[in-house]
Design a protein around this motif. Structure first.
Motif, PDB file in Angstrom:
ATOM      1  N   GLY A  15      50.248 139.604  31.446  1.00  0.00           N
ATOM      2  CA  GLY A  15      50.235 138.323  32.134  1.00  0.00           C
ATOM      3  C   GLY A  15      51.610 137.722  32.315  1.00  0.00           C
ATOM      4  N   GLY A  16      52.600 138.306  31.697  1.00  0.00           N
ATOM      5  CA  GLY A  16      53.962 137.795  31.782  1.00  0.00           C
ATOM      6  C   GLY A  16      54.690 138.238  33.028  1.00  0.00           C
ATOM      7  N   SER A  17      55.973 137.863  33.090  1.00  0.00           N
ATOM      8  CA  SER A  17      56.802 138.160  34.262  1.00  0.00           C
ATOM      9  C   SER A  17      58.125 138.762  33.843  1.00  0.00           C
ATOM     10  CB  SER A  17      57.062 136.887  35.066  1.00  0.00           C
ATOM     11  OG  SER A  17      55.869 136.308  35.537  1.00  0.00           O
ATOM     12  N   LEU A  18      58.688 139.553  34.735  1.00  0.00           N
ATOM     13  CA  LEU A  18      60.031 140.112  34.584  1.00  0.00           C
ATOM     14  C   LEU A  18      60.658 140.203  35.958  1.00  0.00           C
ATOM     15  CD1 LEU A  18      59.777 143.138  32.092  1.00  0.00           C
ATOM     16  CD2 LEU A  18      61.036 141.013  31.728  1.00  0.00           C
ATOM     17  N   ARG A  19      61.980 140.156  35.979  1.00  0.00           N
ATOM     18  CA  ARG A  19      62.710 140.347  37.232  1.00  0.00           C
ATOM     19  C   ARG A  19      63.716 141.471  37.046  1.00  0.00           C
ATOM     20  NH1 ARG A  19      67.407 137.621  40.048  1.00  0.00           N
ATOM     21  NH2 ARG A  19      66.907 137.580  42.275  1.00  0.00           N
ATOM     22  N   LEU A  20      63.555 142.509  37.865  1.00  0.00           N
ATOM     23  CA  LEU A  20      64.487 143.626  37.849  1.00  0.00           C
ATOM     24  C   LEU A  20      65.550 143.430  38.920  1.00  0.00           C
ATOM     25  CD1 LEU A  20      62.041 146.661  37.507  1.00  0.00           C
ATOM     26  CD2 LEU A  20      63.033 145.232  35.718  1.00  0.00           C
ATOM     27  N   MET A  82      58.326 140.622  39.173  1.00  0.00           N
ATOM     28  CA  MET A  82      57.034 141.128  38.739  1.00  0.00           C
ATOM     29  C   MET A  82      56.304 140.033  37.971  1.00  0.00           C
ATOM     30  SD  MET A  82      58.134 144.961  37.506  1.00  0.00           S
ATOM     31  CE  MET A  82      59.116 144.366  36.131  1.00  0.00           C
ATOM     32  N   SER A  83      55.102 139.730  38.399  1.00  0.00           N
ATOM     33  CA  SER A  83      54.296 138.710  37.762  1.00  0.00           C
ATOM     34  C   SER A  83      52.924 139.281  37.414  1.00  0.00           C
ATOM     35  CB  SER A  83      54.137 137.496  38.696  1.00  0.00           C
ATOM     36  OG  SER A  83      55.389 136.964  39.059  1.00  0.00           O
ATOM     37  N   SER A  84      52.198 138.554  36.565  1.00  0.00           N
ATOM     38  CA  SER A  84      50.857 138.987  36.149  1.00  0.00           C
ATOM     39  C   SER A  84      50.879 140.444  35.705  1.00  0.00           C
ATOM     40  CB  SER A  84      49.860 138.783  37.299  1.00  0.00           C
ATOM     41  OG  SER A  84      49.815 137.438  37.697  1.00  0.00           O
ATOM     42  N   LEU A  85      51.841 140.776  34.891  1.00  0.00           N
ATOM     43  CA  LEU A  85      52.026 142.167  34.479  1.00  0.00           C
ATOM     44  C   LEU A  85      50.857 142.661  33.645  1.00  0.00           C
ATOM     45  CD1 LEU A  85      55.828 142.006  33.822  1.00  0.00           C
ATOM     46  CD2 LEU A  85      54.716 143.690  35.287  1.00  0.00           C
ATOM     47  N   LYS A  86      50.541 143.942  33.824  1.00  0.00           N
ATOM     48  CA  LYS A  86      49.438 144.587  33.136  1.00  0.00           C
ATOM     49  C   LYS A  86      49.971 145.760  32.309  1.00  0.00           C
ATOM     50  CE  LYS A  86      46.503 143.720  37.176  1.00  0.00           C
ATOM     51  NZ  LYS A  86      45.639 144.364  38.214  1.00  0.00           N
TER      52      LYS A  86
END
Length: 115
Positions: A15-20, A82-86
């Protein structure tokens, strides 16, 4: 020669987010497209998202609505929000650049989605 350097990977909860981020340097005259691919353990490398001239974008069905690709032409950079990570997004993410008829790859950055 062209060099690509990725950054921004890490461990994130579902559910978290990251930015590459990916920055390109070297002999770059005209970029046809930049993008992100990923490879999970035991699986083939697959397309995540690409962005071409005129900002035409293409996404894998599995990330549509959750990931957003963008680019900064002045900096020869491409980003992946990237959001709503699974957990199934866990993989090594590779930056890709196509210029002058050749494709270049970054060294990859690990993204792990786990609680």
């Amino acid at each position: 020669q062209v060099q690509l350097v990725e950054s921004g990977g890490g461990l994130v909860q579902p559910g978290g987010s990251l930015r590459l981020s990916c920055a390109a340097s070297g002999s770059i005259f005209s970029i046809n497209a930049m993008g992100w691919y990923r490879q999970a353990p035991g699986k083939q490398r697959e397309l995540v998202a690409t962005i071409a001239r005129a900002d035409y974008t293409n996404y894998a069905d599995s990330v549509k609505g959750r990931f957003t690709i963008s680019r900064d032409n002045a900096r020869n950079a491409v980003y992946l929000q990237m959001s709503s990570l699974k957990p199934e997004d866990t993989a090594v993410y590779y930056c890709n650049l196509v210029t002058s008829g050749r494709a270049y790859w970054g060294q990859g950055t690990q993204v792990t989605v786990s609680s």
